[in-house]
Design a protein around this motif. Structure first.
Motif, PDB file in Angstrom:
ATOM      1  N   GLY A 210       1.222  -1.069  -0.044  1.00  0.00           N
ATOM      2  CA  GLY A 210       0.277  -0.096  -0.106  1.00  0.00           C
ATOM      3  C   GLY A 210       0.850   1.482  -0.044  1.00  0.00           C
ATOM      4  O   GLY A 210       2.224   0.916  -0.189  1.00  0.00           O
ATOM      5  N   SER A 211       0.279   2.692   0.021  1.00  0.00           N
ATOM      6  CA  SER A 211       0.833   4.009   0.118  1.00  0.00           C
ATOM      7  C   SER A 211      -0.037   5.013   0.481  1.00  0.00           C
ATOM      8  O   SER A 211      -1.514   4.635   0.051  1.00  0.00           O
ATOM      9  N   GLY A 212       0.344   5.670   1.106  1.00  0.00           N
ATOM     10  CA  GLY A 212      -0.289   7.345   1.526  1.00  0.00           C
ATOM     11  C   GLY A 212      -0.493   7.386   2.562  1.00  0.00           C
ATOM     12  O   GLY A 212      -0.324   6.713   3.718  1.00  0.00           O
ATOM     13  N   THR A 217       2.716   7.794  -1.018  1.00  0.00           N
ATOM     14  CA  THR A 217       3.922   7.807   0.328  1.00  0.00           C
ATOM     15  C   THR A 217       4.661   6.391  -0.780  1.00  0.00           C
ATOM     16  O   THR A 217       4.194   5.859  -2.181  1.00  0.00           O
ATOM     17  N   LYS A 218       6.520   6.287  -0.710  1.00  0.00           N
ATOM     18  CA  LYS A 218       6.426   5.115  -1.047  1.00  0.00           C
ATOM     19  C   LYS A 218       6.037   3.931  -1.022  1.00  0.00           C
ATOM     20  O   LYS A 218       4.940   3.743   0.185  1.00  0.00           O
ATOM     21  N   VAL A 414       8.586   3.797   5.152  1.00  0.00           N
ATOM     22  CA  VAL A 414       8.832   4.688   4.574  1.00  0.00           C
ATOM     23  C   VAL A 414       8.761   6.219   5.260  1.00  0.00           C
ATOM     24  O   VAL A 414       8.571   6.718   6.415  1.00  0.00           O
ATOM     25  N   GLU A 415       9.236   6.856   4.551  1.00  0.00           N
ATOM     26  CA  GLU A 415       9.549   8.672   5.611  1.00  0.00           C
ATOM     27  C   GLU A 415       7.413   8.926   4.823  1.00  0.00           C
ATOM     28  O   GLU A 415       7.836   8.992   3.353  1.00  0.00           O
ATOM     29  N   SER A 460      16.928  10.946  -2.818  1.00  0.00           N
ATOM     30  CA  SER A 460      16.391  10.540  -1.186  1.00  0.00           C
ATOM     31  C   SER A 460      14.851  10.869  -1.029  1.00  0.00           C
ATOM     32  O   SER A 460      14.046  11.099  -1.505  1.00  0.00           O
ATOM     33  N   ALA A 461      14.309   9.595  -0.250  1.00  0.00           N
ATOM     34  CA  ALA A 461      13.117   9.972   0.629  1.00  0.00           C
ATOM     35  C   ALA A 461      12.650  11.422   1.005  1.00  0.00           C
ATOM     36  O   ALA A 461      12.064  11.854   1.617  1.00  0.00           O
ATOM     37  N   PRO A 462      13.870  11.463   1.688  1.00  0.00           N
ATOM     38  CA  PRO A 462      13.404  12.577   3.324  1.00  0.00           C
ATOM     39  C   PRO A 462      13.449  13.903   2.317  1.00  0.00           C
ATOM     40  O   PRO A 462      14.005  14.134   1.507  1.00  0.00           O
ATOM     41  N   VAL A 463      12.639  14.849   2.353  1.00  0.00           N
ATOM     42  CA  VAL A 463      13.123  16.092   2.554  1.00  0.00           C
ATOM     43  C   VAL A 463      14.129  17.271   3.564  1.00  0.00           C
ATOM     44  O   VAL A 463      14.538  18.065   3.568  1.00  0.00           O
ATOM     45  N   GLY A 464      14.122  16.221   4.931  1.00  0.00           N
ATOM     46  CA  GLY A 464      14.839  17.135   5.534  1.00  0.00           C
ATOM     47  C   GLY A 464      14.466  18.505   5.677  1.00  0.00           C
ATOM     48  O   GLY A 464      13.245  19.327   5.729  1.00  0.00           O
TER      49      GLY A 464
END
Length: 800
Positions: A210-212, A217-218, A414-415, A460-464
């Motif tokens: 799933g996602s969300g 999300t990833k 996931v982030e 990368s997944a994070p926005v930091g």
């Protein structure tokens, strides 16, 4: 209503049968993830703290709690879903299923994996909105680790849990068509692909990708295996709207997909099932089943209740009203619901790089709502559950090690990048200051320094710290309305004003950690950056305001109409400078001007006349009423520390007035939360404010003091972290009228400051408040206030 205890069945045959099933699962190969296209029977007797917990608190009016079964920090939260986007809503009277994953108090739908529902008759509907079962709250009970409901169909459903399994007991009418529906295709999030397998006449296995969470999300995958305590007579699957009797497998890239199993309950009306979960693979679910399954429902329920009793016993209260006792222990319960175990019994977990890793020497945890929890809940856990809190902090460091960056709002593997600012820094500096990172100090510092000084790469997944480039160059994050970026989640640019304040707060806490570790140059650099809150202060209005890319102040002059502040206004963010309260007071115009503004913010004159009415009618109390306000919002995180500002302005008695008024918003009813609980954040605020110690500078070891609502509170503390092993807080005679602190003593010696540090707490057995009906001079001296972390006042303290 009195519940009847079922006779305890013998468990050894069940355990042997489960061992055979688990062995077959473990040797049969892993199930590949589909491609991404109240009180129970036998309740504890008199004095049981679990009897004071009401899991239904917060299940109405967007508190978004869940009433189902779990154990402290468990991987599984087996709970009913009624159609609300986060799971359960007390105003609804249909249950779509009992699903395995829930987070307490989130604002968007996530989890809800594998909703399971008992039914009778033919299986014809495949959409759980259509086959949902109606029920009445008169037939519903819940307590820690247990949930029971009588469905209008005549079926009784009971739920309990272990750390990694959810256990169900269904009592059916006498029929040869008693069904259990296992719905793999529907959840509280978007399902991308699902697979269900009927392995034999007792076991069903699923993989759900799933996602969300608020946004896409990833993808992530949850693996489950469900073992029934008796053989079903027949089974089948569904795909879309087509039900196929006898089918043993079904896959779908999206949409409806599931399996049903059928029992003959003409002679034996009870069916029990254990569902194990893994975020790694099907082998992990099988291992979890083998390790934690095999016991009867009653045995599991007793163990879950015992686990909760032990956890709640860390705090014993005396005095207070019945409602205060119930709301307090219900809040304490919710404070221990998350973060959640993420590793299987063999230590394996799925990292944020989507690879399998193994936790060695610690339990890996997941689900970190850091923008919320860094303010209250992480400090409460460091006090009452330090061993788990240490593992949680180490898990956050593992996220950095596995994926290359620290998290912001992590769900499962996931982030999500939900919320803004830099919450991971005060979260980890708190862990450091509380002594939870022994052996990991420099690893944590390197990760935090990288986070504070850079921006995650595009792949990368994070926005930091998304706005770090401008923040480091200009001293502020620019406000860019409706900013879009390639990664899912929120953007710091949309909330440049509050992001600047959050970055500066984080810099202040990191400066202190850097100094403690001997990184003096870094400490000075971060301390200077911690004063960047000044960059968004508008002298013409006397409030913080977001700046645009050209440096001009953005939005209306009216601070109640401000733009660029996340879930709040400039009024509410005015107080988010815990690293330098003296500097903030100076900007406003001194103590007198600051106290006048605080009084206006809290409607103080009205509050002292009628605290409860002011709290419920004058302050902002809608769960999502974030904007267009010039009053305190006890429903959300940005100004949670605001009532404690009076501790730094020479009027500490007003902190007690405001805090005690806010506590009236917590009640023993489904509507008894102040807003989204946000994984225990609001509950922890209630707990800490009720016992009289509160983390006024999140990310440090400073605890502000206010009058407790209980005559006595006994904290049982971990001797490894608190050598005395206990702390007793006394406020004999505290009440709605006698609420003002006259004096404070520690271990019998007078204490005139409005704060304590963790080091002081470690040396304190008895913290005693003497109370009275009128404000006193206690805590009003110039040196009584919590010390500044950065700024000129901090430099003066250091020089002194």
């Amino acid at each position: 209503m009195r519940w009847t205890r079922h006779p305890r069945p013998r468990t050894r045959p069940c355990l042997r049968a489960l061992g055979v099933v688990a062995a077959a699962l473990l040797t049969g190969g892993a199930l590949a993830a589909p491609a991404a296209q109240a009180v129970p029977g036998g309740a504890a007797g008199h004095g049981a703290l679990t009897s004071l917990v009401n899991p239904f608190i917060g299940s109405q009016d967007e508190g978004n709690t869940y009433p189902g079964a779990t154990v402290p920090f468990g991987m599984v939260q087996l709970s009913p879903d009624t159609g609300h986007n986060t799971g359960y809503d007390y105003t609804q009277n249909q249950i779509r299923g009992f699903s395995l994953v829930h987070l307490s108090g989130v604002g968007c739908g996530l989890g809800g994996d594998l909703p399971v529902l008992p039914t009778t008759g033919d299986v014809s509907e495949t959409d759980y909105a259509k086959y949902a079962a109606t029920f009445s709250h008169d037939d519903e009970k819940a307590s820690p680790g247990y949930y029971k409901v009588g469905l209008d169909s005549g079926i009784t459903a009971e739920l309990t849990a272990t750390e990694r399994t959810g256990v169900q007991r269904y009592t059916f009418p006498a029929t040869d068509k008693a069904n259990v529906l296992l719905n793999a295709g529907q959840a509280l999030h978007k399902t991308l692909s699902t697979k269900v397998e009927v392995l034999n006449d007792t076991t069903v296995r699923t993989a759900i990708t799933g996602s969300g969470f608020c946004q896409d999300t990833k993808p992530y995958t949850v693996y489950t295996v469900t073992h029934f305590n008796r053989a079903f007579t027949t089974s089948g699957t569904w795909n879309g709207e087509t039900v196929t009797a006898g089918s043993r497998q079904s896959s779908a890239t999206s949409g409806l997909n599931g399996a049903y199993v059928r029992f003959d309950t003409s002679k034996n009306r009870t069916v029990e099932a254990t569902t194990a979960v893994s975020y790694v693979d099907a082998r992990g679910a099988a291992l979890n089943l083998r390790a934690e399954g095999g016991r009867s429902f009653s045995a599991v329920e007793r163990a879950a209740r015992s686990a909760w009793e032990k956890r709640l016993e860390s705090v014993r209260t005396q005095g207070g009203s019945d409602t205060q006792q119930k709301t307090f222990y219900s809040s304490l319960y919710r404070s221990f619901l998350a973060p959640n175990t993420g590793s299987d019994v063999d230590g394996r977990y799925t990292g944020w790089d989507q690879k399998t890793h193994r936790a060695k020497g610690f339990t890996y945890y997941q689900n970190f709502s850091l923008w919320d929890t860094y303010r209250t809940q992480s400090q409460l856990l460091s006090l009452l559950a330090p061993r788990q809190a240490r593992d949680m902090a180490i898990s956050v460091l593992q996220i950095d090690k596995d994926s290359g960056w620290l998290p912001k709002w992590g769900y499962g593997t996931v982030e999500t990048n939900i919320m803004t600012g830099d919450p991971v820094t005060p979260y980890l500096t708190n862990a450091f200051q509380q002594g939870l990172l022994k052996g990991y100090e420099e690893q944590a510092y390197r990760a935090l320094k990288k986070n504070a000084d850079g921006v995650p790469p595009a792949d990368s997944a994070p926005v930091g710290r998304e706005g770090n480039k401008e923040y480091l160059a200009d001293g502020y994050v620019p406000y860019i309305a409706n900013h879009t970026h390639a990664k899912p989640g929120d953007s710091d640019y949309d909330y440049g004003g509050s992001a600047t304040l959050e970055y500066a707060l984080a810099d202040g806490m990191l400066a202190q950690m850097a100094g403690d570790l001997g990184h003096k140059a870094d400490a000075a650099r971060y301390a200077k950056r911690a004063e960047n809150y000044r960059s968004v202060f508008d002298p013409s209005t006397g409030f913080f305001r977001a700046r645009d890319t050209g440096g001009a102040f953005a939005g209306p002059d009216d601070p109640a109409q401000s733009v660029g502040f996340h879930e709040g206004t400039s009024w509410q963010y005015q107080w988010l400078v815990p690293q330098d309260i003296p500097g903030m007071v100076g900007l406003i115009g001194g103590e007198q001007a600051t106290n006048a503004r605080l009084d206006s913010f809290f409607a103080y004159d009205q509050l002292v006349r009628d605290p409860a009415k002011t709290a419920s009618e004058v302050w902002v109390n809608g769960p999502y009423s974030y904007y267009n306000a010039n009053k305190y919002n006890p429903s959300n995180e940005p100004d949670l520390i605001a009532p404690y500002t009076y501790l730094s302005t020479g009027q500490p008695w007003k902190t007690t007035d405001v805090v005690h008024a806010a506590l009236t918003l917590f009640t023993d009813a489904p509507t008894g939360m102040t807003g989204n609980d946000d994984l225990g954040t609001m509950s922890a605020w209630d707990v800490l404010s009720s016992i009289g110690i509160f983390p006024v500078q999140p990310g440090t070891s400073t605890w502000g003091l206010s009058t407790p609502v209980f005559d006595r509170v006994d904290l049982a503390l971990d001797r490894h972290y608190y050598p005395l092993g206990r702390l007793t807080i006394k406020a004999s005679g505290t009440s709605d009228t006698d609420r003002y602190t006259q004096s404070v003593s520690t271990n019998g010696s007078p204490y005139g400051k409005t704060y304590l540090t963790t080091d002081t707490l470690r040396r304190t057995r008895d913290l005693t408040f003497t109370v009275g009906a009128e404000p006193s001079q206690w805590g009003t001296s110039a040196d009584a206030a919590p010390p500044a972390v950065v700024g000129s006042a901090a430099q003066a303290d250091s020089a002194g």
